[in-house]
Motif scaffolding. Structure first.
Motif, PDB file in Angstrom:
ATOM      1  N   ASP A  19      43.859  98.075  67.153  1.00 22.30           N
ATOM      2  CA  ASP A  19      44.116  98.570  68.278  1.00 22.30           C
ATOM      3  C   ASP A  19      44.401  97.825  69.226  1.00 22.30           C
ATOM      4  O   ASP A  19      44.626  96.410  69.122  1.00 22.30           O
ATOM      5  CB  ASP A  19      42.850  99.452  68.834  1.00 22.30           C
ATOM      6  CG  ASP A  19      41.540  98.707  68.860  1.00 22.30           C
ATOM      7  OD1 ASP A  19      41.651  97.405  69.081  1.00 22.30           O
ATOM      8  OD2 ASP A  19      40.439  99.190  68.446  1.00 22.30           O
ATOM      9  N   GLN A  20      44.813  97.753  70.404  1.00 18.73           N
ATOM     10  CA  GLN A  20      44.955  96.839  71.557  1.00 18.73           C
ATOM     11  C   GLN A  20      44.064  96.754  72.678  1.00 18.73           C
ATOM     12  O   GLN A  20      44.132  96.572  73.740  1.00 18.73           O
ATOM     13  CB  GLN A  20      46.248  97.317  72.392  1.00 18.73           C
ATOM     14  CG  GLN A  20      47.378  97.285  71.214  1.00 18.73           C
ATOM     15  CD  GLN A  20      48.853  98.023  71.882  1.00 18.73           C
ATOM     16  OE1 GLN A  20      48.748  98.425  72.994  1.00 18.73           O
ATOM     17  NE2 GLN A  20      49.763  97.389  71.268  1.00 18.73           N
ATOM     18  N   ILE A  21      42.749  96.637  72.319  1.00 20.33           N
ATOM     19  CA  ILE A  21      41.602  96.414  73.207  1.00 20.33           C
ATOM     20  C   ILE A  21      40.543  95.619  72.182  1.00 20.33           C
ATOM     21  O   ILE A  21      40.689  95.316  71.284  1.00 20.33           O
ATOM     22  CB  ILE A  21      40.878  97.753  73.349  1.00 20.33           C
ATOM     23  CG1 ILE A  21      40.273  98.548  72.323  1.00 20.33           C
ATOM     24  CG2 ILE A  21      41.808  98.699  74.232  1.00 20.33           C
ATOM     25  CD1 ILE A  21      39.378  99.865  72.569  1.00 20.33           C
ATOM     26  N   ASN A  79      36.882  95.239  71.181  1.00 23.22           N
ATOM     27  CA  ASN A  79      35.902  96.243  71.022  1.00 23.22           C
ATOM     28  C   ASN A  79      34.280  95.727  71.090  1.00 23.22           C
ATOM     29  O   ASN A  79      33.742  95.607  70.283  1.00 23.22           O
ATOM     30  CB  ASN A  79      35.976  96.838  69.629  1.00 23.22           C
ATOM     31  CG  ASN A  79      37.326  97.358  69.202  1.00 23.22           C
ATOM     32  OD1 ASN A  79      37.839  98.562  70.021  1.00 23.22           O
ATOM     33  ND2 ASN A  79      38.223  96.912  68.678  1.00 23.22           N
ATOM     34  N   ASN A 139      47.722  90.223  68.204  1.00 22.53           N
ATOM     35  CA  ASN A 139      47.490  90.738  69.296  1.00 22.53           C
ATOM     36  C   ASN A 139      46.851  89.545  70.249  1.00 22.53           C
ATOM     37  O   ASN A 139      46.013  88.766  69.767  1.00 22.53           O
ATOM     38  CB  ASN A 139      46.273  91.806  69.488  1.00 22.53           C
ATOM     39  CG  ASN A 139      46.807  93.219  68.955  1.00 22.53           C
ATOM     40  OD1 ASN A 139      47.876  93.535  68.745  1.00 22.53           O
ATOM     41  ND2 ASN A 139      45.801  93.686  67.873  1.00 22.53           N
ATOM     42  N   PHE A 186      45.396  88.723  74.398  1.00 21.00           N
ATOM     43  CA  PHE A 186      44.437  89.157  75.269  1.00 21.00           C
ATOM     44  C   PHE A 186      44.402  87.984  76.358  1.00 21.00           C
ATOM     45  O   PHE A 186      44.150  86.817  75.960  1.00 21.00           O
ATOM     46  CB  PHE A 186      43.126  89.722  74.772  1.00 21.00           C
ATOM     47  CG  PHE A 186      43.284  90.878  73.951  1.00 21.00           C
ATOM     48  CD1 PHE A 186      43.390  92.118  74.328  1.00 21.00           C
ATOM     49  CD2 PHE A 186      43.118  90.758  72.301  1.00 21.00           C
ATOM     50  CE1 PHE A 186      43.345  92.984  73.425  1.00 21.00           C
ATOM     51  CE2 PHE A 186      43.174  91.637  71.446  1.00 21.00           C
ATOM     52  CZ  PHE A 186      43.285  92.729  72.113  1.00 21.00           C
ATOM     53  N   GLY A 191      36.825  91.239  81.598  1.00 13.95           N
ATOM     54  CA  GLY A 191      37.315  92.036  80.321  1.00 13.95           C
ATOM     55  C   GLY A 191      38.369  91.210  79.984  1.00 13.95           C
ATOM     56  O   GLY A 191      39.055  90.246  80.554  1.00 13.95           O
ATOM     57  N   TRP A 192      39.035  91.921  78.917  1.00 14.79           N
ATOM     58  CA  TRP A 192      40.177  91.323  78.098  1.00 14.79           C
ATOM     59  C   TRP A 192      41.227  92.263  78.453  1.00 14.79           C
ATOM     60  O   TRP A 192      41.276  93.260  78.062  1.00 14.79           O
ATOM     61  CB  TRP A 192      39.748  91.050  76.776  1.00 14.79           C
ATOM     62  CG  TRP A 192      38.934  90.074  76.180  1.00 14.79           C
ATOM     63  CD1 TRP A 192      37.450  90.232  76.381  1.00 14.79           C
ATOM     64  CD2 TRP A 192      39.104  88.759  76.166  1.00 14.79           C
ATOM     65  NE1 TRP A 192      36.644  89.128  76.200  1.00 14.79           N
ATOM     66  CE2 TRP A 192      37.674  88.161  76.034  1.00 14.79           C
ATOM     67  CE3 TRP A 192      40.246  87.876  76.217  1.00 14.79           C
ATOM     68  CZ2 TRP A 192      37.601  86.653  75.892  1.00 14.79           C
ATOM     69  CZ3 TRP A 192      40.156  86.417  75.939  1.00 14.79           C
ATOM     70  CH2 TRP A 192      38.788  85.946  75.711  1.00 14.79           C
ATOM     71  N   LYS A 193      42.176  91.694  78.800  1.00 14.47           N
ATOM     72  CA  LYS A 193      43.609  92.472  79.153  1.00 14.47           C
ATOM     73  C   LYS A 193      44.744  92.309  78.186  1.00 14.47           C
ATOM     74  O   LYS A 193      45.071  91.070  77.884  1.00 14.47           O
ATOM     75  CB  LYS A 193      44.372  92.243  80.642  1.00 14.47           C
ATOM     76  CG  LYS A 193      45.502  92.681  80.709  1.00 14.47           C
ATOM     77  CD  LYS A 193      46.078  92.108  82.110  1.00 14.47           C
ATOM     78  CE  LYS A 193      47.525  92.780  82.491  1.00 14.47           C
ATOM     79  NZ  LYS A 193      48.316  92.176  83.643  1.00 14.47           N
ATOM     80  N   PHE A 194      45.124  93.380  77.594  1.00 13.32           N
ATOM     81  CA  PHE A 194      46.103  93.238  76.360  1.00 13.32           C
ATOM     82  C   PHE A 194      47.453  92.636  77.051  1.00 13.32           C
ATOM     83  O   PHE A 194      48.188  93.311  78.061  1.00 13.32           O
ATOM     84  CB  PHE A 194      46.422  94.544  75.728  1.00 13.32           C
ATOM     85  CG  PHE A 194      47.462  94.478  74.594  1.00 13.32           C
ATOM     86  CD1 PHE A 194      47.363  93.662  73.584  1.00 13.32           C
ATOM     87  CD2 PHE A 194      48.751  95.166  74.730  1.00 13.32           C
ATOM     88  CE1 PHE A 194      48.083  93.720  72.370  1.00 13.32           C
ATOM     89  CE2 PHE A 194      49.490  95.040  73.952  1.00 13.32           C
ATOM     90  CZ  PHE A 194      49.563  94.342  72.861  1.00 13.32           C
TER      91      PHE A 194
END
Length: 413
Positions: free
Chosen positions: A99-101, A103, A138, A140, A146-149
């Motif tokens: 995914d692109q987040i 977790n 990926n 980030f 938080g973490w931005k893709f």
């Protein structure tokens, strides 16, 4: 239209940037009015570069200015590693890198950290992007909240700090889908659509390393259901407490092949300097290997390499993982050396896709052993390596002649 002053300012800035070298860390903190910390002083002394990207080049588990040297070219001696983030920290049922987040905080620990450092005098309108080309990763940015893709076209958020933290994860290991594992990261500064500065850092995905039998036992797995192995399980229950290992819930085999759990999977690991170890299961390709995927979870990934070839006859068992082993660590091979069986009569060995994958990890340099004289043709029936009382590995070899003498009858291997 832009004013003449804006145009002149842009032209002066472009000409100045293009004159700078891009092969050392940027400089001049004091001139730019940056607080004179020891790090900023060392970093901003010469004002030679306007943007720099680097990871843990010297592999000491932290990011600092000493990582700038040699960042442009990766080698086995120096250069940053990125982890294939294939565990499932959020228990979603799929690997985290799919995914692109990010977790959660536990998944955050699986990101390789990089920094982008830029000139604080960048004019308004300048943009910085980070490009990994077509590498399966990926990227980030740590926004502080938080973490931005990031995509290859997503501009970084330029905050007050001239240091931007990135987190990078790989989606696969080297040797999968033809990827050689190399990652070329390029930071690019654009102004009015023009490239005015660039920098490059090379990295590599950390290898998958197969665990030898001489490694400490942390967990034990077994199967039941198709054969009566109750006597063996009773003995195992008595033995495991000596190792401080809990007796597991046996896997209920869906077919007779799964009773041979040794042939169903291999367990390896991957790690990067300063990071936690992630165990990764190499699952079987027999078409009868349902146990391995059940291990996917926090700090445990699962991969499958190759497809069932439908082998028959004397080579029917060639792709079972009893035909794949690794030695105890040695001076020449500190992670052990992988070996597998090959039937020299038919020319058939372990699945070529699996062999190519293992070779792409480099450090355990696989070699084959002639198993043509065996009925099952598994290399683990010839020799294996167990832990010795002195901490070194002990090679255990089968002796058919001695076994025949004990049984009082000849043996057909």
């Amino acid at each position: 239209m832009k004013s003449s002053i804006q145009k002149l300012t842009t032209a002066i800035f472009l000409s100045a940037l293009l004159a700078f070298s891009l092969h050392s860390c940027p400089a001049a903190a004091q001139e730019a009015g940056i607080p004179a910390t020891s790090e900023s002083q060392s970093f901003y002394e010469s004002r030679q570069v306007q943007v720099v990207i680097h990871g843990d080049t010297n592999r000491d588990g932290k990011l600092d200015d000493s990582d700038c040297d040699g960042r442009e070219r990766w080698s086995w001696q120096a250069g940053a590693f990125v982890m294939a983030n294939l565990d499932d920290d959020d228990r979603s049922g799929k690997p985290d890198a799919y995914d692109q987040i990010v977790n959660g905080s536990i998944d955050e620990q699986d990101l390789a950290r990089f920094r982008v450092l830029f000139d604080p005098a960048l004019p308004s309108g300048a943009e910085i992007t980070v490009d990994a080309s077509d590498a399966p990763v990926n990227i980030f940015q740590n926004s502080g909240n938080g973490w931005k893709f990031l995509t290859n076209q997503t501009p970084l958020v330029l905050a007050a700090s001239v240091r931007i933290e990135l987190g990078i994860e790989a989606k696969k290991f080297a040797g999968v889908d033809g990827w050689n594992g190399r990652i070329v990261l390029r930071a690019t500064v654009r102004l009015d659509g023009r490239i005015v500065a660039e920098d490059q850092a090379e990295a590599r995905v950390a290898p998958w390393l197969m665990l030898p039998n001489s490694a400490p036992t942390r967990a034990f797995y077994l199967a039941t259901g198709k054969y009566d192995n109750s006597a063996m399980m009773a003995e195992v229950k008595n033995i495991l407490p000596r190792w401080g290992v809990a007796f597991p819930t046996p896997h209920l085999a869906k077919n007779w092949q799964e009773m041979w759990l040794q042939d169903s999977l291999e367990i390896g690991y991957t790690e990067i300097p300063g990071g936690a170890r992630m165990y990764v299961v190499l699952n079987g390709i027999r078409g009868a290997d349902s146990f391995g995927p059940t291990l996917l979870g926090r700090d445990i990934g699962v991969i499958t390499v190759g497809k069932n070839r439908g082998m028959t006859g004397h080579d029917a068992w060639v792709d079972w993982f009893g035909n794949l082993e690794v030695s105890h660590p040695t001076r020449e091979y500190p992670f052990g050396r992988i070996y597998y069986g090959r039937n020299t009569d038919s020319g058939v060995g372990l699945h070529p896709d699996v062999v190519r994958f293992l070779e792409a990890q480099i450090l355990q340099d696989p070699f084959w052993v002639d198993t043509s004289w065996l009925a099952i043709k598994h290399v683990d029936e010839i020799f294996n390596v167990l832990p010795g009382s002195d901490g070194r590995g002990v090679v255990i070899m089968g002796q058919p002649a001695a076994a025949a003498a004990v049984l009082g009858q000849p043996l057909d291997a």
